[in-house]
Design a protein around this motif. Structure first.
Motif, PDB file in Angstrom:
ATOM      1  N   PHE A 167       9.898 -29.387 -10.915  1.00 16.49           N
ATOM      2  CA  PHE A 167      11.667 -30.970 -11.779  1.00 16.49           C
ATOM      3  C   PHE A 167      12.481 -29.894 -11.013  1.00 16.49           C
TER       4      PHE A 167
ATOM      5  N   PRO B  85      13.900 -46.311 -18.718  1.00 15.55           N
ATOM      6  CA  PRO B  85      13.433 -45.157 -18.392  1.00 15.55           C
ATOM      7  C   PRO B  85      12.457 -44.589 -19.355  1.00 15.55           C
TER       8      PRO B  85
ATOM      9  N   MET C   3      24.907 -41.774 -15.795  1.00 16.31           N
ATOM     10  CA  MET C   3      23.781 -40.990 -15.589  1.00 16.31           C
ATOM     11  C   MET C   3      22.576 -41.845 -15.061  1.00 16.31           C
TER      12      MET C   3
ATOM     13  N   ARG D 282      27.518 -34.887 -12.867  1.00 10.91           N
ATOM     14  CA  ARG D 282      28.024 -36.221 -14.027  1.00 10.91           C
ATOM     15  C   ARG D 282      29.244 -36.224 -14.211  1.00 10.91           C
TER      16      ARG D 282
ATOM     17  N   ASP E 148      21.276 -31.024 -18.750  1.00 12.58           N
ATOM     18  CA  ASP E 148      20.661 -32.381 -19.125  1.00 12.58           C
ATOM     19  C   ASP E 148      22.031 -32.600 -19.648  1.00 12.58           C
ATOM     20  N   PRO E 149      21.548 -33.746 -20.177  1.00 13.39           N
ATOM     21  CA  PRO E 149      23.097 -34.710 -20.145  1.00 13.39           C
ATOM     22  C   PRO E 149      23.332 -34.846 -21.619  1.00 13.39           C
ATOM     23  N   GLN E 150      22.488 -34.833 -22.968  1.00 14.32           N
ATOM     24  CA  GLN E 150      22.789 -34.814 -23.899  1.00 14.32           C
ATOM     25  C   GLN E 150      23.220 -33.486 -24.419  1.00 14.32           C
TER      26      GLN E 150
HETATM   27  C1  LIG Z   1      17.276 -38.681 -12.282  1.00 15.99           C
HETATM   28  C2  LIG Z   1      17.199 -38.743 -13.185  1.00 15.99           C
HETATM   29  C3  LIG Z   1      16.510 -39.032 -14.114  1.00 15.99           C
HETATM   30  C4  LIG Z   1      17.224 -39.011 -15.542  1.00 15.99           C
HETATM   31  C5  LIG Z   1      17.880 -40.229 -15.405  1.00 15.99           C
HETATM   32  C6  LIG Z   1      19.079 -39.562 -14.155  1.00 15.99           C
HETATM   33  O1  LIG Z   1      19.365 -40.578 -13.787  1.00 15.99           O
HETATM   34  C7  LIG Z   1      19.652 -38.591 -14.047  1.00 15.99           C
HETATM   35  C8  LIG Z   1      19.231 -37.560 -15.390  1.00 15.99           C
HETATM   36  C9  LIG Z   1      18.149 -37.313 -15.700  1.00 15.99           C
HETATM   37  C10 LIG Z   1      17.375 -36.562 -16.881  1.00 15.99           C
HETATM   38  C11 LIG Z   1      17.467 -35.499 -17.532  1.00 15.99           C
HETATM   39  C12 LIG Z   1      17.174 -34.663 -18.493  1.00 15.99           C
HETATM   40  C13 LIG Z   1      15.816 -35.097 -19.093  1.00 15.99           C
HETATM   41  O2  LIG Z   1      14.407 -35.185 -18.439  1.00 15.99           O
HETATM   42  C14 LIG Z   1      15.962 -36.844 -18.889  1.00 15.99           C
HETATM   43  C15 LIG Z   1      14.936 -37.904 -19.747  1.00 15.99           C
HETATM   44  C16 LIG Z   1      17.698 -37.284 -19.470  1.00 15.99           C
HETATM   45  O3  LIG Z   1      18.138 -37.432 -20.291  1.00 15.99           O
HETATM   46  O4  LIG Z   1      17.907 -37.287 -17.911  1.00 15.99           O
HETATM   47  C17 LIG Z   1      16.193 -37.641 -17.508  1.00 15.99           C
HETATM   48  C18 LIG Z   1      16.404 -38.653 -16.680  1.00 15.99           C
HETATM   49  C19 LIG Z   1      15.489 -39.329 -16.735  1.00 15.99           C
HETATM   50  O5  LIG Z   1      13.793 -38.541 -16.195  1.00 15.99           O
HETATM   51  O6  LIG Z   1      14.911 -40.633 -17.224  1.00 15.99           O
END
Ligand SMILES: C=C1C[C@]23C[C@@]1(O)CC[C@H]2[C@@]12CC[C@H](O)[C@@](C)(C(=O)O1)[C@H]2[C@@H]3C(=O)O
Ligand SMILES: O=C(O)CCC(=O)C(=O)O
Ligand SMILES: [Fe+2]
Length: 342
Positions: free
Chosen positions: A205, A91, A321, A330, A210-212
Motif C-alpha cells: 500500500f 469507492p 481527495m 492534499r 490518511d484523510p480523516q
Molecule cells: C487514491 C485514493 C485511494 C483513497 C482515495 C484516494 O483518491 C486518495 C486517498 C485514499 C485513501 C487513503 C486512506 C484510506 O485507505 C482510504 C479509504 C481513504 O479514505 O483515503 C483511501 C481511499 C480509497 O482507497 O478509496
C-alpha cells in the motif's frame, strides 16, 4: 512513557536512511498508570512530534478483534468470482490491487465499508451469502469498540490541547451521521513461484497520509507497516513498525492536522509486502459528518501561529481527495488564502 524501538527500513524510492539514527515509535499505556493528565500530555507530544503512537492496554477485547479477523479471513479465502460480487470499490466495496481510481496499485485485496450498521448489513449480503449477519455482527461489534477507543483518545487530546470544550473532537465522530469507514486489507504472501519470497521492495500500500481525523489500525503478526519520520538530521526516513497484534497503531489524519492548525501532524505511511505469510489489517477511519465545517480550533490559532488552512467541509475535502493520487499532499491545497466554507 515513550519507548523507542525501531530500525530504519532499507527499501524505498524514498530518502536514504541506512546509517541514520533510528527514530522512535512512541508507545502509550492507555491504562494511564501515571494519571490522566500525564496520558493526555503524552498523546499531544507523540502526535505533535510523530503523528502516531502505539496504544497498549487499550481495552478493546481480544475476542472482538479475533472475531473480525476470522470473518475477514473467511471472506478473503473465497474464490475470486465470489469476492467480486462485493465489488467494485466505488469507492466502497471489495477491491483487488487497484487503489482509488487514478492508477495506484498495491499487492493487496481489501474491503472498504461505511460504518453505518444499515450499510454494513446491506453489503454483508454480498460478502457472506450463507449468513450475512455473521459478517455484519463481527464488523459492528468491532466498530463500536474501536470508535470508543478513538473517542477516548480524542477526549484526552482535547484536554491536552487545553480546549475550552475538550469533548468537541470526539463529538465530531459520535454524531449519528458520521462518515467513518472501516477498511480490511489482506496482503497475500509475496511468492516468487519458485518457493522463495519477492524482494523487499514490493509495495503493498503506497505512501500516503490518511484523510480523516484519526485512524485506528490493528494487524496480525506480520510486519509491513512503515512510517516516515524525521531522522534528527533534517531528513525523513522510513521506519519499520514491528507488528504487534495485541496493540493498536493510532494515526493523525489530515483533518486533525487542519483542526489543530498543524500542531498535530498527519503522518505519511505505507505498507511494504515481502512476507511469507498473509498480512491482515483492519483500519477504522474516524470521520465527521459530510456537512461538517473543518476549521482550526480557536485555541490553536495565535499571533505566533496564524491560521494555516482555510475552513472547508469534509464533503469538499473528500471530493478533492478522490480526484487525486494516493501520495498527494492534499491538505496543501487548502492552505490559507481566505476565509469561509465553500
Ligand atoms: C487514491 C485514493 C485511494 C483513497 C482515495 C484516494 O483518491 C486518495 C486517498 C485514499 C485513501 C487513503 C486512506 C484510506 O485507505 C482510504 C479509504 C481513504 O479514505 O483515503 C483511501 C481511499 C480509497 O482507497 O478509496
Ligand atoms: O494495511 C495497513 O496496515 C495500512 C493500510 C493503510 O494505511 C490504509 O489502508 O490507509
Ligand atoms: Fe493509511
Amino acid at each position: 512513557m515513550m519507548a523507542s524501538s525501531a530500525a530504519p527500513a532499507s527499501s524505498s524510492a524514498a530518502p536514504a536512511c541506512r546509517d541514520m539514527a533510528p527514530a522512535g515509535i512512541p508507545t502509550i499505556d492507555m491504562s494511564a498508570p501515571a494519571g490522566r493528565a500525564e496520558l493526555s500530555r503524552q498523546m499531544v507530544e507523540a502526535f505533535g512530534e510523530r503523528g502516531f503512537f502505539k496504544a497498549v492496554n487499550h481495552g478493546v477485547p481480544l475476542r472482538v478483534s479475533a472475531r473480525l479477523d476470522a470473518a475477514s479471513a473467511a471472506f478473503f479465502a473465497r474464490p475470486a468470482e465470489e469476492k467480486q460480487r462485493a465489488g467494485p470499490p466505488d469507492p466502497l466495496g471489495y477491491g483487488s490491487r487497484s487503489i482509488g481510481s487514478h492508477g495506484d496499485v498495491g499487492e493487496l485485496e481489501y474491503l472498504i465499508l461505511h460504518t453505518d450498521p444499515e450499510v454494513v448489513a446491506r453489503k454483508a449480503r454480498a460478502i457472506d451469502r450463507d449468513d450475512p449477519s455473521r459478517f455484519s455482527e463481527a464488523v459492528n461489534e468491532y466498530v463500536q469498540a474501536v470508535r470508543h477507543l478513538a473517542c477516548q483518545i480524542l477526549d484526552l487530546l482535547g484536554e491536552g490541547l487545553g480546549l475550552r470544550d475538550p469533548a468537541s473532537l470526539s463529538r465530531l465522530v459520535t454524531t449519528t451521521d458520521s462518515d467513518s469507514l472501516v477498511r480490511i486489507n489482506n496482503y497475500p504472501p509475496s511468492a516468487t513461484g519458485d518457493g522463495g519470497v519477492k524482494a523487499a521492495s514490493a509495495v503493498g500500500f503506497g505512501e500516503h497520509s490518511d484523510p480523516q481525523i484519526l485512524s485506528v489500525l490493528r494487524a496480525n503478526d506480520v510486519d509491513g507497516l512503515q512510517v516516515l519520520l524525521p531522522d534528527g538530521r533534517g531528513e525523513d526516513a522510513w521506519v519499520q513498525v514491528p507488528a504487534d497484534p495485541a496493540a493498536f497503531f493510532i494515526n493523525v489524519g489530515d483533518l486533525l492536522q487542519a483542526l489543530t492548525n498543524g500542531k498535530l501532524v498527519s503522518i505519511r505511511h505505507r505498507v511494504m509486502a515481502s512476507t511469507s505469510k498473509p498480512r491482515l489489517s483492519a483500519i477504522y477511519f474516524a470521520a465527521p459528518a459530510l456537512h461538517e465545517c473543518v476549521s482550526a480550533l480557536p485555541e490553536t490559532v495565535t499571533a505566533d501561529a496564524p491560521r494555516r488552512y482555510r475552513p472547508f467541509t469534509w464533503a469538499e475535502y473528500k471530493k478533492t481527495m478522490y480526484t487525486l493520487r494516493l501520495s498527494h499532499n492534499r491538505l496543501d491545497l487548502f492552505k490559507v488564502v481566505g476565509e469561509g466554507c465553500g
